[in-house]
Design an enzyme around this catalytic site. Structure first.
Site, PDB file in Angstrom:
ATOM      1  N   GLY A  12      42.350  41.233  43.066  1.00  0.00           N
ATOM      2  CA  GLY A  12      41.412  41.551  42.489  1.00  0.00           C
ATOM      3  C   GLY A  12      42.024  42.558  41.420  1.00  0.00           C
ATOM      4  O   GLY A  12      41.228  43.071  40.651  1.00  0.00           O
ATOM      5  N   SER A 141      28.846  46.241  48.340  1.00  0.00           N
ATOM      6  CA  SER A 141      28.012  46.187  47.316  1.00  0.00           C
ATOM      7  C   SER A 141      26.622  47.224  48.111  1.00  0.00           C
ATOM      8  O   SER A 141      26.753  46.685  48.842  1.00  0.00           O
ATOM      9  CB  SER A 141      28.504  45.105  47.165  1.00  0.00           C
ATOM     10  OG  SER A 141      27.096  45.213  46.042  1.00  0.00           O
ATOM     11  N   TYR A 154      25.966  36.174  47.594  1.00  0.00           N
ATOM     12  CA  TYR A 154      26.117  37.611  47.606  1.00  0.00           C
ATOM     13  C   TYR A 154      26.044  38.642  48.675  1.00  0.00           C
ATOM     14  O   TYR A 154      26.946  38.929  48.903  1.00  0.00           O
ATOM     15  CB  TYR A 154      26.323  37.697  45.475  1.00  0.00           C
ATOM     16  CG  TYR A 154      26.969  39.069  45.352  1.00  0.00           C
ATOM     17  CD1 TYR A 154      27.871  39.112  45.177  1.00  0.00           C
ATOM     18  CD2 TYR A 154      26.502  40.898  45.283  1.00  0.00           C
ATOM     19  CE1 TYR A 154      28.941  40.160  44.672  1.00  0.00           C
ATOM     20  CE2 TYR A 154      26.855  41.089  45.121  1.00  0.00           C
ATOM     21  CZ  TYR A 154      27.947  41.699  44.811  1.00  0.00           C
ATOM     22  OH  TYR A 154      28.947  42.597  43.568  1.00  0.00           O
ATOM     23  N   ILE A 187      28.271  48.958  38.627  1.00  0.00           N
ATOM     24  CA  ILE A 187      29.511  49.096  37.245  1.00  0.00           C
ATOM     25  C   ILE A 187      29.675  48.590  36.319  1.00  0.00           C
ATOM     26  O   ILE A 187      30.372  47.264  36.593  1.00  0.00           O
ATOM     27  CB  ILE A 187      31.115  49.738  38.834  1.00  0.00           C
ATOM     28  CG1 ILE A 187      30.751  49.941  39.329  1.00  0.00           C
ATOM     29  CG2 ILE A 187      31.630  50.194  38.133  1.00  0.00           C
ATOM     30  CD1 ILE A 187      30.144  51.148  40.044  1.00  0.00           C
TER      31      ILE A 187
HETATM   32  N1  LIG Z   1      30.740  45.708  38.914  1.00  0.00           N
HETATM   33  C1  LIG Z   1      29.507  46.321  40.184  1.00  0.00           C
HETATM   34  O1  LIG Z   1      28.769  46.324  39.328  1.00  0.00           O
HETATM   35  C2  LIG Z   1      29.926  46.086  41.663  1.00  0.00           C
HETATM   36  C3  LIG Z   1      29.007  46.548  42.132  1.00  0.00           C
HETATM   37  C4  LIG Z   1      29.500  46.423  43.485  1.00  0.00           C
HETATM   38  C5  LIG Z   1      30.632  45.219  43.921  1.00  0.00           C
HETATM   39  N2  LIG Z   1      31.371  45.368  42.972  1.00  0.00           N
HETATM   40  C6  LIG Z   1      32.638  44.362  43.421  1.00  0.00           C
HETATM   41  O2  LIG Z   1      33.447  44.883  43.267  1.00  0.00           O
HETATM   42  C7  LIG Z   1      34.981  44.211  43.301  1.00  0.00           C
HETATM   43  C8  LIG Z   1      35.605  44.148  41.730  1.00  0.00           C
HETATM   44  O3  LIG Z   1      34.693  43.535  40.841  1.00  0.00           O
HETATM   45  P1  LIG Z   1      34.576  44.041  39.317  1.00  0.00           P
HETATM   46  O4  LIG Z   1      33.303  44.470  39.563  1.00  0.00           O
HETATM   47  O5  LIG Z   1      35.844  44.707  39.147  1.00  0.00           O
HETATM   48  O6  LIG Z   1      34.421  41.948  38.673  1.00  0.00           O
HETATM   49  P2  LIG Z   1      35.378  41.424  37.916  1.00  0.00           P
HETATM   50  O7  LIG Z   1      35.139  40.207  37.996  1.00  0.00           O
HETATM   51  O8  LIG Z   1      36.053  42.389  37.016  1.00  0.00           O
HETATM   52  O9  LIG Z   1      37.010  41.707  38.773  1.00  0.00           O
HETATM   53  C9  LIG Z   1      37.020  40.991  39.696  1.00  0.00           C
HETATM   54  C10 LIG Z   1      38.810  40.027  40.354  1.00  0.00           C
HETATM   55  O10 LIG Z   1      38.733  39.572  41.293  1.00  0.00           O
HETATM   56  C11 LIG Z   1      39.009  38.267  40.645  1.00  0.00           C
HETATM   57  N3  LIG Z   1      38.728  37.540  41.583  1.00  0.00           N
HETATM   58  C12 LIG Z   1      38.265  36.428  42.130  1.00  0.00           C
HETATM   59  N4  LIG Z   1      37.689  35.875  42.424  1.00  0.00           N
HETATM   60  C13 LIG Z   1      39.236  35.562  42.947  1.00  0.00           C
HETATM   61  C14 LIG Z   1      39.330  34.265  43.811  1.00  0.00           C
HETATM   62  N5  LIG Z   1      39.438  33.453  44.411  1.00  0.00           N
HETATM   63  N6  LIG Z   1      40.932  35.009  43.812  1.00  0.00           N
HETATM   64  C15 LIG Z   1      42.083  36.136  43.397  1.00  0.00           C
HETATM   65  N7  LIG Z   1      40.848  36.560  43.183  1.00  0.00           N
HETATM   66  C16 LIG Z   1      39.664  36.649  42.245  1.00  0.00           C
HETATM   67  C17 LIG Z   1      38.708  37.611  39.038  1.00  0.00           C
HETATM   68  O11 LIG Z   1      39.641  37.565  38.612  1.00  0.00           O
HETATM   69  C18 LIG Z   1      38.907  39.493  38.237  1.00  0.00           C
HETATM   70  O12 LIG Z   1      39.962  39.543  38.087  1.00  0.00           O
HETATM   71  C19 LIG Z   1      34.369  42.496  43.638  1.00  0.00           C
HETATM   72  O13 LIG Z   1      34.062  42.534  44.823  1.00  0.00           O
HETATM   73  C20 LIG Z   1      32.761  43.257  43.246  1.00  0.00           C
HETATM   74  O14 LIG Z   1      31.470  42.218  44.582  1.00  0.00           O
HETATM   75  C21 LIG Z   1      31.367  45.448  42.245  1.00  0.00           C
END
Ligand SMILES: NC(=O)c1ccc[n+]([C@@H]2O[C@H](COP(=O)([O-])OP(=O)(O)OC[C@H]3O[C@@H](n4cnc5c(N)ncnc54)[C@H](O)[C@@H]3O)[C@@H](O)[C@H]2O)c1
Length: 251
Positions: A12, A141, A154, A187
């Site tokens: 990611g 999360s 999720y 975030i």
């Molecule tokens: N943003 C938030 O508030 C938040 C809160 C809790 C947890 N998270 C977790 O943090 C992590 C990152 O999220 P983010 O907010 O940076 O989102 P984001 O969408 O900016 O980044 C997610 C990345 O994962 C990649 N991705 C998605 N599915 C994929 C797959 N099948 N194979 C390879 N890559 C894949 C996407 O291309 C992207 O680059 C996630 O696991 C999300 O559940 C985010």
């Protein structure tokens, strides 16, 4: 610097939290293998890693596809000769009430977030076991421990990551591998800010957070560096909540 000459694999890494962690690791002296299904995003992260004088490699991988993970693990192992750190960040958010959740949505969410994290941990974990050391950081999360409507699949995937983290910590500790997780709150990344919620509703939610703001991806990098560095050598199986106080109390 805390990660001089370490090699990290960050899934990611092409966006949001994964990109911020990749760049923070490079700034601390690490080389980074950036894994993402979005190669353009991963390439951009690598360009920024190279710009600060470290090495980076982008590997396009869909972590919901086990065969692609197997190929990625081989390439990641060869990239810089060893792997010291794995950060499982890649994930997706799906939104549907449980009674309306399709099997396709359920499987896509669990196969990406939970099975993908498991398979990356297993593949890179085997390399770390041979090396006799490693640090694995998973991304759960606050929704892995606190329910919210329309987040059932999720939440199930993120709850699974907590016990996956703790089981891995118990099993891999004797091999010199520490396994911990970060549990972000809200975030500001494309995942959250493109959700179908009005700007007004977004602002109201942010104002209800005890620290009065959503987090930035950079708010997670201190913890991610700490859990990857020697400073955390006696910490394993921990779930570190980083949520501005969202889950500290009830209204
Ligand atoms: N943003 C938030 O508030 C938040 C809160 C809790 C947890 N998270 C977790 O943090 C992590 C990152 O999220 P983010 O907010 O940076 O989102 P984001 O969408 O900016 O980044 C997610 C990345 O994962 C990649 N991705 C998605 N599915 C994929 C797959 N099948 N194979 C390879 N890559 C894949 C996407 O291309 C992207 O680059 C996630 O696991 C999300 O559940 C985010």
């Amino acid at each position: 610097m805390k990660l001089t000459d370490k090699v990290a694999v960050v899934t990611g890494g092409g966006s949001g939290i994964g990109r911020a962690i990749s760049l923070a690791y490079a700034a601390e002296g690490a080389d980074v293998v950036v894994v993402d299904q979005n190669l353009e995003g991963a390439d951009e992260t690598v360009a920024r890693i190279v710009a600060v004088g470290r090495r980076g490699v982008a590997i396009r991988t869909d972590i919901s596809d086990p065969a692609q993970i197997t190929a990625m693990v081989e390439r990641a192992a060869d990239a810089f000769g060893h792997v010291d750190i794995l950060v499982n960040v890649a994930g997706i958010m799906t939104a549907a009430a449980l009674l309306d959740t399709s099997l396709e949505q359920w499987d896509r969410t669990l196969n990406t977030n939970l099975r993908g994290t498991f398979l990356c941990l297993q593949g890179i974990g085997r390399i770390m076991k041979e090396q006799g050391h490693g640090k694995i950081i998973n991304t759960t999360s606050i929704l892995g421990t606190h329910a919210r409507p329309k987040r059932g699949a999720y939440a199930a995937s993120k709850a699974g990551i907590i016990l996956l983290t703790q089981t891995a910590a118990v099993e891999l500790g004797p091999d010199g591998i520490q396994v911990n997780a970060i549990a972000p709150g809200s975030i500001e990344t494309p995942m959250v800010m493109t959700a179908a919620v009005s700007a007004e509703a977004q602002a109201k939610k942010a104002a209800a957070i005890p620290l009065r703001r959503r987090g930035e991806p950079e708010d997670l990098t201190g913890a991610a560096v700490f859990l990857a560095s020697a400073d955390s050598d006696y910490i394993t199986g921990a779930i570190l909540t980083i949520d501005g106080g969202m889950t500290a109390g009830i209204e």
